[in-house]
Write an enzyme that holds these catalytic residues in place. Structure first.
Site, PDB file in Angstrom:
ATOM      1  N   LYS A 116     -10.126  -0.076  11.021  1.00  0.00           N
ATOM      2  CA  LYS A 116     -10.279  -1.297  10.218  1.00  0.00           C
ATOM      3  C   LYS A 116     -10.566  -2.521  11.086  1.00  0.00           C
ATOM      4  O   LYS A 116     -10.703  -3.628  10.571  1.00  0.00           O
ATOM      5  CB  LYS A 116      -9.017  -1.536   9.372  1.00  0.00           C
ATOM      6  CG  LYS A 116      -8.806  -0.486   8.276  1.00  0.00           C
ATOM      7  CD  LYS A 116      -7.695  -0.891   7.322  1.00  0.00           C
ATOM      8  CE  LYS A 116      -7.078   0.281   6.610  1.00  0.00           C
ATOM      9  NZ  LYS A 116      -7.668   0.575   5.301  1.00  0.00           N
ATOM     10  N   CYS A 169      -4.749   2.459  -3.694  1.00  0.00           N
ATOM     11  CA  CYS A 169      -3.492   2.975  -3.142  1.00  0.00           C
ATOM     12  C   CYS A 169      -2.355   1.984  -3.311  1.00  0.00           C
ATOM     13  O   CYS A 169      -1.547   1.784  -2.400  1.00  0.00           O
ATOM     14  CB  CYS A 169      -3.655   3.340  -1.671  1.00  0.00           C
ATOM     15  SG  CYS A 169      -4.816   4.657  -1.408  1.00  0.00           S
ATOM     16  N   HIS A 187       0.869  -1.173   0.000  1.00  0.00           N
ATOM     17  CA  HIS A 187       0.000   0.000   0.000  1.00  0.00           C
ATOM     18  C   HIS A 187       0.912   1.231   0.000  1.00  0.00           C
ATOM     19  O   HIS A 187       2.004   1.188   0.557  1.00  0.00           O
ATOM     20  CB  HIS A 187      -0.843  -0.055   1.288  1.00  0.00           C
ATOM     21  CG  HIS A 187      -1.908   0.993   1.398  1.00  0.00           C
ATOM     22  ND1 HIS A 187      -1.649   2.274   1.800  1.00  0.00           N
ATOM     23  CD2 HIS A 187      -3.246   0.940   1.179  1.00  0.00           C
ATOM     24  CE1 HIS A 187      -2.789   2.960   1.830  1.00  0.00           C
ATOM     25  NE2 HIS A 187      -3.765   2.171   1.461  1.00  0.00           N
ATOM     26  N   GLN A 237      -4.297  -4.876   7.121  1.00  0.00           N
ATOM     27  CA  GLN A 237      -5.303  -5.816   6.592  1.00  0.00           C
ATOM     28  C   GLN A 237      -5.283  -7.159   7.312  1.00  0.00           C
ATOM     29  O   GLN A 237      -5.991  -8.084   6.912  1.00  0.00           O
ATOM     30  CB  GLN A 237      -5.093  -6.032   5.089  1.00  0.00           C
ATOM     31  CG  GLN A 237      -5.315  -4.794   4.237  1.00  0.00           C
ATOM     32  CD  GLN A 237      -6.750  -4.268   4.308  1.00  0.00           C
ATOM     33  OE1 GLN A 237      -7.678  -4.963   4.713  1.00  0.00           O
ATOM     34  NE2 GLN A 237      -6.924  -3.003   3.927  1.00  0.00           N
ATOM     35  N   ASP A 240       3.334  -4.111   8.000  1.00  0.00           N
ATOM     36  CA  ASP A 240       2.092  -3.359   7.857  1.00  0.00           C
ATOM     37  C   ASP A 240       0.942  -4.333   8.091  1.00  0.00           C
ATOM     38  O   ASP A 240       0.642  -5.163   7.231  1.00  0.00           O
ATOM     39  CB  ASP A 240       2.043  -2.758   6.447  1.00  0.00           C
ATOM     40  CG  ASP A 240       0.698  -2.112   6.129  1.00  0.00           C
ATOM     41  OD1 ASP A 240      -0.219  -2.177   6.986  1.00  0.00           O
ATOM     42  OD2 ASP A 240       0.571  -1.550   5.025  1.00  0.00           O
TER      43      ASP A 240
HETATM   44  C1  LIG Z   1      -2.268  -2.687   3.520  1.00  0.00           C
HETATM   45  C2  LIG Z   1      -2.611  -1.333   4.019  1.00  0.00           C
HETATM   46  N1  LIG Z   1      -1.657  -0.582   4.604  1.00  0.00           N
HETATM   47  C3  LIG Z   1      -1.916   0.646   5.080  1.00  0.00           C
HETATM   48  C4  LIG Z   1      -3.162   1.196   5.007  1.00  0.00           C
HETATM   49  C5  LIG Z   1      -3.358   2.585   5.548  1.00  0.00           C
HETATM   50  O1  LIG Z   1      -4.155   2.578   6.680  1.00  0.00           O
HETATM   51  P1  LIG Z   1      -4.755   3.962   7.198  1.00  0.00           P
HETATM   52  O2  LIG Z   1      -5.447   4.570   6.036  1.00  0.00           O
HETATM   53  O3  LIG Z   1      -5.700   3.562   8.282  1.00  0.00           O
HETATM   54  O4  LIG Z   1      -3.624   4.790   7.682  1.00  0.00           O
HETATM   55  C6  LIG Z   1      -4.194   0.453   4.418  1.00  0.00           C
HETATM   56  C7  LIG Z   1      -5.568   0.946   4.326  1.00  0.00           C
HETATM   57  O5  LIG Z   1      -5.943   1.810   3.599  1.00  0.00           O
HETATM   58  C8  LIG Z   1      -3.906  -0.834   3.901  1.00  0.00           C
HETATM   59  O6  LIG Z   1      -4.845  -1.556   3.296  1.00  0.00           O
END
Ligand SMILES: Cc1ncc(COP(=O)(O)O)c(C=O)c1O
Ligand SMILES: Cc1ncc(COP(=O)(O)O)c(C=O)c1O
Lengths: 408, 147, 408, 147
Positions: free
Chosen positions: C225, C365, C122, C202, C199
Site C-alpha cells: 500500500k 472488509c 478493518h 491507510q 493499524d
Molecule cells: C485499515 C486497514 N487495515 C488493514 C488492512 C489489511 O492490510 P493487508 O491486506 O495488506 O494485510 C487494510 C487493507 O486492506 C486496511 O485498509
C-alpha cells in the site's frame, strides 16, 4: 515450449556474473534457487500491466489479477496431483508447517498423545512440534538414523502405536540428502491412525511429487526453492482435514460474515488466506512451475543425478574429506554434505568463495541432527537443474585449494 | 588458481593462534563462566574467567569454531589476562569498533596481536566469528560487576 | 534524486495502459498501490545479481543479500522514527496485527480484562481481537462514531478504565477516510495503563508517521500500500514489549539453540522472523521508501489534499450521490466513499470500469461499520500520489454516465 | 463517452427484472429457508421455499444486492416455481454450467428469461452475483431431500 537442460544455465541471468573474478558456481540451491528470466519477466509483467488486489474488485485489473492468482492455484494442484481447494498459499514452508501444527495439531492433540518426528528434521519441522507438544501436553518422539544416514525404519515401526496422533517428517533431508521412503512411512502411520505431515521443501523441484500416490494428509513446500520468488509457500491438505483445520491468521477476505462479536469463516482454501496475499509472488510461482515443466522431469532428474554422483566421487577422492549421508546409488537427492578434516567449514566456505564457489557452512538449521552426527557444522554443496560437471570440477578444485592453503 | 585476498584474512599470525590457541581449557577456580554461540554457523565459545578486585586474574576458553573465532579468543585471552576490568572493557570497545569498520588507530595499537583482526572487516560474514569471544567477556564482566 | 510530483505518473509503467479503450484511471489505492519503475527495477536487480538466502551464508551473494535486507530494516526504522531492532518484517498488516494479538495480547490478557477497538476497524484489526477475546476470556468493547464519521472521543473516554488492557484502532479509516487523533487516543489509553496497537495500513505512504511522537506500543502497515511489492509487511513494537512478545511462527533462523526437546530463541527482531523471509520484497520495499522520499511528503500531502477535495466536490454536485465520512476540511485522508441512490455499488463499479475508472465496491472488509452506516455496500475512490485532477474529472463523468445509464 | 459493451450485460430484460423483481418477499408456509451471501461484495439472498412431494410448491426471495443478483433471483423463481425438485436441480446445473462458460445450447433454452444471463460470463467479477440465488436453491433442495 520445450527447453533444453544443457543450455538451462543461460536462462538464469544471475549465473552469468563473476564473483571475485571467477565465474559464479552457485551450489547453495538447497537454501534458495536462482530464478530464470521467465520468472523475473512474469513479475515485471504483473507489476507493469495487471497489479491489483484480488477477489474484491469489480474492475478489469482486479479481474486479471484474480484470474491469474486462482489460475496458479489450479496449476499447483496439477503439479502435485491434488484438487485446487486443497492448495493454500502461505509465506513459505515454515509458515505452512506452523499452520498445520497450530491450526490442526493443536486441535487434535490430547495430553498423552504422541507426535513422531525424526532427528533429521529442519528446525521448521521440529520447533513447531515442540511448541505444540508443550501446549497440548503431547509427547515428542524421535525416529533415529542408521549409520548410513537413512531413517531407522525398524525403530520407526516400534515408535508407532495407538497413542501416535501425528507423524511429521521430511521428504528429503537438507543435510544428508536422504530421500525418505515417505509412501511406506505414510502407510505405516495411517495403519495406527496417525495423521501424516510431510516437509517437502527439499523434494519439490527435484522430482515429481504426487499427493494421490503419497496419500499423506499435509504437504508443505516453498516457491523460492523451486526457481520461484521469495515470499510464497504452499500447504497442501486433504479436503476433509482442511475443513477441520482452524485458520491461524484472521482478517480481510477469509470471512463470510463479521458482526461485532462473532465471525463466520469461508471454506478452505479461502479461510486460511487472510489479508492481502503475496499476489505477485503467486504469479511468479506459476511461471516457475511452467519453467520446470518446459525442461521436464526426466531431464532434471538425470542431470541432478549425474552432477551429484560426480561431486560425491570427486570429493571422496580428496584425502581428508569426509562425506555425510547415504552412498551414491542409495535413494539420495541433489546435495553433498562434507567436512575437510582439520579445517572448519566456515574457513572452507570462505576459501571456496574466493574461487566463486558458493556453498553453505554451518548447522543447516538441523542442530539435533548435527548432534547425532557428532559434528558442530558441515559444508554443503547442493545442486539445481542448471548445475553441470564444470561446476562440480570447480568445487573439487576449490576444496583442494583449501586443503593446500591450510596445509592439512 | 588464485586465492585472491585470502592471505589478507588468514595472516600467518592468525593461523598460528588458530592452530595453537593460548589459554585453551577450563579454569578450576573460575567465578564467571559464559557460553555464547553464533547461531548462524554454530560456533561456540565457553569462557571461564576468574575476576577478583576488579581484575581479570585468570581466563581460559574452550568450544568449537572456525579459525577466526579460535584465533580471536586466543588473542583476546593473551591481551586481557591480568588487566583491570575497566581496562578490559576499554579493549573490548576498541575491538568491536574496529570490527565495525571504525578503528581508532591510537587505541587499536593497544590490542596486541588482536589488532591484526582488522582485516576481517573485508569479510562481513566472518565478523561475528571474530567478535564472539569478546562479547562473551563483555557479559562475564557485566555479571561480575552485578555482584 | 528529487522527483517531481507533477510527472510522477510517468514513473508508474502500469498507468500508461488503456483499459476498455480508455486511459486507466486507477482509484483503488486503498486496496493496493501501483509500483514505480524504481521498485520493479530493484526487484529485477536483486534476482539478476544478488539473490541468495540471508544470514546463513559465508559467500559473496549471501553477504550482499543480507546487507541489503538489514539495510532496509534500518531504512524503515528511520522512515517511522524508530530503532532497527523495533522493526519486524511480516507478510502484511494482517499478519502484523495477528502476531500482536496472539503473541502479545494472548500473553497479557486475563479473563475480565477489556480490549477496546472501534466500529471503523478493518476486519484485520477486528477478527484477531475477537479471537483473542474468546481465547482469553477478555471482553471486546467498541468505540462508536459520530454522525460526521469521526470517532466518538467522549464515549472512548468513558470506555477506558482500569480493566482496559489493550486498545487497538486504525490510524485512518479505509471507508470513511477519517484520520483519527491517534496521539491523543494513545495518551488517554496509556493514562489507564493500556497498551496501544495502531493499524497504520491507510496512513503510511500518505503522510509521515513518527513512533517517537505517537508513543504507541505497536504499529502495523503493508508494503503493497506504499508503492512496494506484495508479500511484505511491517510490525513496529517498542523494544521492551518485543522482548515480552512471543513468536507465533517457529523454524529456521529465529533460534539460538535447538535440542531435541527444547529451543532457545534469539532476541527481537530475529526471534519473529522464522524461515526464509520475503527477501526480494524487503528490498523492493526499500526502493519504495526511497521513491516516496524522492517525491517528498509536502508534495504528496498537497497533491492528495487537492485531489481529494476536488473529488468530494465533483461527486457532491451530482444529484443522488451520497458521500460518507467527514467533510472536507476535517481531518480526512485521500479517499471518498459514496453511493449513487438507486444503483447498487457493484453496478456503479462495472459502469466505471467500462470508462477505465477502477474503484472498489463492497463492504471494504468493514462489515460492522457498514452495519453502523446502515448500508450493505458502498463505492470507494481512493487516491495515491500519482492521481490528478484529470482522474477526478473522469471519475465524476463516469458516475454521471452510470446515473444516465440506469436512469436514476 | 462510449459505454462499450455495457448494454450486453444490462439487457433491458435484466434491468426490468432488477427493478421489478418477481416473487420478492417471504413465504408464510416455507419449509426451507436459506440465507447465502457473497462475501466479496456483501450481496445477500434469503430464499424461502415450500417443497412438498418433491415439488417446489412456492418460492420467494428477499435480501440485497446488485441488479445482476436481483434479476437472477427473480428469473430463477419464475422458472422453478411449480417444478419438480429433480427438474429444478437440472435447471440449476444447466445455469451454473452456462455461467462457467460451458453452455449446453439445447438445455439453455429451457432456462427461460434466465438464459439471457449468459452474457455475464464476459464480466467475470459478476459471475458470483448471478449464481448466488441458484446456489441457495441448490442448498434448499439438498436440505429438503435429507429429511
Ligand atoms: C485499515 C486497514 N487495515 C488493514 C488492512 C489489511 O492490510 P493487508 O491486506 O495488506 O494485510 C487494510 C487493507 O486492506 C486496511 O485498509
Ligand atoms: C527440509 C527443509 N524444511 C523446511 C525448510 C524451510 O523452508 P523456508 O525457509 O522456505 O520456510 C527448509 C529450507 O530452509 C528445508 O531445507
Amino acid at each position: 515450449m520445450v527447453k533444453n537442460i544443457a543450455t538451462a544455465r543461460n536462462d538464469f541471468p544471475i549465473l552469468a556474473q563473476k564473483i571475485n573474478d571467477q565465474p559464479l558456481t552457485y551450489l547453495d540451491n538447497a537454501a534458495t534457487t536462482q530464478k530464470p528470466q521467465a520468472v523475473i519477466d512474469a513479475l515485471v509483467h504483473y507489476y507493469e500491466f495487471d497489479n491489483a488486489n484480488i477477489h474484491r474488485g469489480v474492475y478489469t485489473l482486479a479481474e486479471r489479477a484474480t484470474e491469474q492468482y486462482e489460475g496458479v492455484r489450479q496449476q499447483v494442484a496439477k503439479f502435485i496431483h491434488a484438487e485446487s481447494d486443497e492448495v493454500i498459499f502461505t509465506r513459505g514452508t515454515t509458515t505452512s508447517l506452523n499452520w498445520v501444527a497450530l491450526g490442526f495439531g493443536a486441535q487434535v492433540l490430547q495430553p498423552g498423545d504422541e507426535i513422531v518426528i525424526t532427528v533429521m528434521e529442519h528446525h521448521s519441522n521440529l520447533v513447531p512440534w515442540q511448541q505444540v507438544a508443550q501446549k497440548t501436553g503431547a509427547k515428542l518422539r524421535y525416529v533415529e538414523i542408521t549409520a548410513d544416514g537413512e531413517l531407522d525404519l525398524a525403530q520407526y515401526g516400534e515408535l508407532l502405536n495407538a497413542k501416535t496422533k501425528i507423524v511429521a517428517f521430511t521428504h528429503v533431508s537438507n543435510v544428508l540428502g536422504t530421500i525418505n521412503p515417505v509412501k511406506k512411512m505414510t502407510e505405516m502411520a495411517h495403519a495406527v491412525g496417525a495423521y501424516v505431515v510431510i516437509d517437502g521443501a527439499q523434494a519439490a523441484g527435484h522430482f515429481p511429487i504426487d499427493m494421490v500416490s503419497l496419500d499423506c494428509d499435509f504437504y508443505a513446500f516453498s516457491g523460492h526453492k523451486i526457481y520461484g520468488p521469495t515470499g510464497i509457500g504452499i500447504l497442501y491438505g486433504k479436503r476433509e482435514l482442511l475443513t477441520e483445520m482452524q485458520p491461524v491468521e484472521f482478517g480481510g477476505e477469509m470471512i463470510n460474515l463479521v458482526t461485532r462479536q462473532k465471525t463466520d469463516f469461508k471454506a478452505a482454501p479461502e479461510k486460511f488466506e487472510a489479508g492481502t496475499m503475496p499476489i505477485a509472488q503467486v504469479i511468479g510461482l506459476g511461471a516457475a512451475i511452467d519453467y520446470i515443466q518446459s525442461i521436464g522431469w526426466s531431464a532434471i532428474e538425470a542431470q541432478e543425478r549425474k552432477v551429484t554422483a560426480a561431486a560425491y566421487q570427486l570429493l571422496k577422492d580428496i584425502p581428508g574429506v569426509e562425506i555425510y549421508g547415504p552412498q551414491i546409488g542409495s535413494s539420495r537427492s541433489a546435495l553433498v554434505t562434507f567436512n575437510l578434516n582439520g579445517v572448519h567449514p566456515h574457513d572452507v566456505a570462505t576459501v571456496l568463495d574466493t574461487q566463486g564457489v558458493a556453498v553453505r557452512a554451518g548447522h543447516h538449521c538441523a542442530q539435533p541432527l548435527m548432534e547425532t552426527l557428532g559434528v558442530s557444522s558441515t559444508t554443503r554443496a547442493s545442486f539445481g537443474l542448471y548445475n553441470n560437471l564444470t561446476d562440480v570440477k570447480r568445487l573439487a578444485a576449490a576444496v583442494r585449494a583449501a586443503k593446500e592453503f591450510f596445509q592439512v | 588458481m588464485s586465492l585472491g585476498n585470502l592471505s589478507d584474512l588468514y595472516r600467518q599470525l592468525i593461523l598460528d593462534h588458530a592452530q595453537h590457541p593460548h589459554h585453551r581449557g577450563e579454569l578450576a577456580n573460575a567465578n564467571q563462566t559464559i557460553s555464547l554461540n553464533n547461531p548462524t554457523c554454530g560456533d561456540v565459545v565457553n569462557l571461564s574467567v576468574e575476576i577478583n578486585d576488579d581484575q581479570i586474574k585468570d581466563i581460559a576458553f574452550s568450544g568449537d569454531g572456525c579459525s577466526i573465532s579460535q584465533a580471536s579468543a586466543s588473542m583476546m585471552t593473551d591481551l586481557v589476562k591480568g588487566q583491570s576490568t575497566a581496562q578490559a572493557k576499554k579493549e573490548i570497545a576498541t575491538f568491536l569498533e574496529m570490527l565495525m569498520g571504525n578503528p581508532d588507530e591510537k587505541d587499536v595499537d593497544d590490542l596486541g596481536d588482536a589488532a591484526i583482526l582488522a582485516t576481517v572487516v573485508k569479510f562481513p560474514a566472518r565478523i561475528k566469528c571474530a567478535t564472539l569471544a569478546w562479547k562473551a567477556l563483555e557479559q562475564a564482566i557485566g555479571e561480575a560487576e552485578k555482584k
